[in-house]
Enzyme design. Structure first.
Site, PDB file in Angstrom:
ATOM      1  N   CYS A  94       0.860  -1.189   0.000  1.00 42.53           N
ATOM      2  CA  CYS A  94       0.000   0.000   0.000  1.00 42.53           C
ATOM      3  C   CYS A  94       0.889   1.229   0.000  1.00 42.53           C
ATOM      4  CB  CYS A  94      -0.919   0.001   1.216  1.00 42.53           C
ATOM      5  SG  CYS A  94      -1.951   1.492   1.344  1.00 42.53           S
ATOM      6  N   CYS A 124      -3.892  -1.333   9.499  1.00 40.26           N
ATOM      7  CA  CYS A 124      -3.471  -0.002   9.031  1.00 40.26           C
ATOM      8  C   CYS A 124      -3.321   0.959  10.211  1.00 40.26           C
ATOM      9  CB  CYS A 124      -4.490   0.540   8.033  1.00 40.26           C
ATOM     10  SG  CYS A 124      -4.201   2.243   7.532  1.00 40.26           S
ATOM     11  N   GLU A 172     -26.349  24.038   2.841  1.00 38.93           N
ATOM     12  CA  GLU A 172     -25.651  22.830   2.391  1.00 38.93           C
ATOM     13  C   GLU A 172     -26.516  22.118   1.342  1.00 38.93           C
ATOM     14  OE1 GLU A 172     -23.632  19.652   1.491  1.00 38.93           O
ATOM     15  OE2 GLU A 172     -22.719  21.154   2.815  1.00 38.93           O
ATOM     16  N   CYS A 215      -9.283  22.912   1.879  1.00 41.86           N
ATOM     17  CA  CYS A 215      -8.502  21.669   1.852  1.00 41.86           C
ATOM     18  C   CYS A 215      -7.564  21.648   0.657  1.00 41.86           C
ATOM     19  CB  CYS A 215      -9.430  20.456   1.837  1.00 41.86           C
ATOM     20  SG  CYS A 215     -10.540  20.393   0.408  1.00 41.86           S
TER      21      CYS A 215
END
Length: 384
Positions: free
Chosen positions: A11, A87, A261, A344
């Site tokens: 990964c 993970c 929203e 972001c």
């Protein structure tokens, strides 16, 4: 942080895995400062660091293998399942239940979806954990015919894992590179997961977006509230409000807050959370309300209202593509004195700021929402 999956080449999703965390954080902040170099007047607050591991409160696991030996993780280049149950970036409370979830798959008899052959029924497991340790588990399947098989294992699953609050099935019939479909079937009496984030309790429904790093999201919302309070804003619009994180933190006596929203599921969640807010010192409930709508359309429509004054402050938290020309143009001519922009993607933030020359960046701060990757959240305070 070291990862055996990364070291073995199984990964490579965490592109910065193995890079010292202090170096990761320094590079991210330097990159953000470079992208916003056109605003040298900005005062940069100290970056908000995350835990290096165990920070993801939401895990989207591809289901591979077979129903008798399912894998939970990703697919390799040939479409075969790679099991990533250990993970290290996933919250410990989620990692601890993967074995029981795999057993539930076996008990259901649902065969994992095989991408190369387009055969099979179960595509993903999506697991979300609250700060109180409760879980939401979603099974993403190809058709409604699989709902009964999941429903049959819910009693066993909730007995084995009493921390599970919500179980649902998402219907995703198409062969597309997206995780989920539009229709959700809730199989438990509860349909929302309360999540304490910062100083608010968000009510998360299955299809509601919620930040995966709960601690950093809380710091983000608190910083937004600090800027809103410092501006003494009596009216606030929270565009792209999601489940209401910024709007709920902005709630205060004498302040009108509107959240907008596009997702009706998210707005339903936000309304539940707003109804649970405590009354103010005067006994009145906070004036916080939420509407379903496109952020740009809602802002421009309200701006055209006869004699309607602009709000004192607008919060924007757009997707990676940014605000776009229509909304930046509206903000530029709106007369709104203060904007809190949470991004972001600092590159799209920089582009949007070019379209709003009337605003200056007063303060900026990086929030490391995604350790082990090149992504982060940057929030800026803009004043006209």
């Amino acid at each position: 942080m070291q990862c055996s999956y990364f070291d073995a080449g199984l990964c490579r999703s965490c592109t910065l895995m193995g890079t010292p965390y202090a170096e990761q954080l320094a590079v991210k902040e330097a990159t953000a400062r470079t992208l916003l170099a056109a605003h040298p007047e900005a005062r940069w607050l100290p970056a908000v660091a995350s835990e290096e591991s165990g920070f993801r409160a939401k895990a989207k696991m591809v289901v591979g293998g077979s129903s008798t030996a399912p894998t939970l993780g990703i697919l390799d280049g040939r479409g075969r399942g790679v099991d990533l149950r250990a993970c290290g970036i996933i919250a410990p409370g989620i990692r601890a239940v993967f074995d029981q979830l795999a057993e539930a798959i076996t008990r259901s008899g649902l065969e994992p979806y095989d991408v190369p052959s387009r055969a099979g029924k179960l595509k993903y497991l999506i697991v979300t954990e609250s700060a109180d340790g409760e879980l939401m588990v979603r099974f993403v399947v190809r058709s409604r015919a699989s709902v009964a098989a999941v429903r049959a294992v819910v009693p066993w699953l909730t007995d084995a894992l009493p921390q599970i609050a919500v179980v649902s099935v998402n219907l995703h019939p198409e062969h597309k590179a997206v995780v989920e479909g539009a229709e959700e079937v809730v199989l438990t009496s509860r349909s929302t997961l309360p999540m304490r984030v910062g100083d608010a309790t968000l009510q998360v429904r299955p299809q509601s977006f919620v930040q995966t790093n709960t601690a950093i999201a809380g710091a983000l919302y608190r910083q937004g509230r600090a800027w809103i309070d410092a501006a003494q804003a009596a009216s606030v619009w929270d565009l792209y409000c999601g489940v209401g994180g910024f709007a709920l933190h902005a709630a205060a006596p004498g302040r009108q807050v509107l959240g907008v929203e596009l997702s009706s599921d998210a707005v339903a969640s936000a309304r539940i959370a707003a109804a649970a807010l405590p009354a103010g010192p005067d006994g009145r409930m906070p004036a916080v309300r939420f509407e379903v709508g496109d952020a740009t359309s809602a802002a421009t429509a309200r701006g055209r209202g006869a004699g309607a004054p602009p709000p004192d402050l607008v919060v924007v938290n757009p997707p990676r593509r940014g605000l776009g020309e229509s909304l930046t143009s509206w903000l530029e001519r709106s007369g709104v004195p203060t904007v809190v922009y949470s991004s972001c993607n600092a590159a799209s933030l920089a582009r949007d700021l070019e379209s709003m020359p009337s605003y200056r960046v007063v303060e900026a701060r990086l929030f490391d929402m995604f350790p082990q990757s090149t992504h982060s959240e940057v929030m800026v305070l803009l004043e006209r």
